[in-house]
Design a protein around this motif. Structure first.
Motif, short mmCIF file in Angstrom:
data_model
loop_
_atom_site.label_atom_id
_atom_site.label_comp_id
_atom_site.label_asym_id
_atom_site.label_seq_id
_atom_site.Cartn_x
_atom_site.Cartn_y
_atom_site.Cartn_z
N ALA A 25 -1.11 -12.23 45.70
CA ALA A 25 -1.11 -13.66 46.38
C ALA A 25 -1.07 -14.67 45.24
N SER A 29 4.43 -17.47 46.12
CA SER A 29 4.22 -18.64 46.67
C SER A 29 3.67 -18.06 48.08
N PRO A 30 2.62 -19.15 48.53
CA PRO A 30 1.87 -18.81 49.84
C PRO A 30 2.91 -19.09 50.85
N SER A 108 -0.25 -15.00 52.48
CA SER A 108 0.51 -14.40 51.65
C SER A 108 1.48 -13.36 52.09
#
Length: 153
Positions: A25, A29-30, A108
């Motif tokens: 995570a 990128s989230p 994530s």
């Protein structure tokens, strides 16, 4: 590969996967989820996971059999009541739900992608060896149970 069978306590494995998920995570990128949805999903999966896992533990305690999955040969009885009518592995299912909650909390997709690896590992190195022992110990009764109830859900 048999050297890994029944060696790592599942709770340790969950902690290792949770750490790996957190590390992934940090690198990727989230997910584009609003924070409120992310927290709601994490809470729902976490509460469900805890309830499922604890119901499995309680069923084993009521049956006076071991909850230590590393020594299935010490099982004193075949537990097929309660949550075990729906899943042969509710404790592992609960752990999977907790890891899913953690992935949503982390927001994530990379963390979510580790969940199939957790299932594969558990099937190969934990559940399959346990099932061999249970079949040997409980025979036809266990075989009939496996025909009626799925491994996970």
């Amino acid at each position: 590969m048999q050297t890994l069978e029944l060696k790592i306590p599942p709770i340790v494995l969950v902690a290792l996967f949770a750490l790996a998920m957190w590390l992934l995570a940090q690198w990727f990128s989230p997910l584009e989820l609003p924070q409120s949805w992310r927290l709601i999903l994490a809470a729902v999966f976490a509460v469900t996971g805890i309830a499922v896992a604890l119901s499995g533990v309680l069923a084993f305690r009521r049956a006076n059999t071991t909850v230590d999955p590393r020594v299935p040969e010490q099982s004193s009885s075949l537990v097929i009541r309660g949550i075990y009518r729906y899943s042969r592995n509710p404790m592992y299912l609960g752990f999977l739900l907790l890891l899913t909650a953690w992935a949503f909390y982390l927001s994530s997709a990379a963390a979510l992608a580790l969940l199939p690896l957790f299932v594969w590992y558990m099937n190969r190195f934990q559940i399959a060896p346990e099932e061999r022992h249970l079949l040997q110990k409980f025979g036809n009764e266990y075989q009939a149970y496996t025909q009626q109830v799925r491994r996970w859900l």
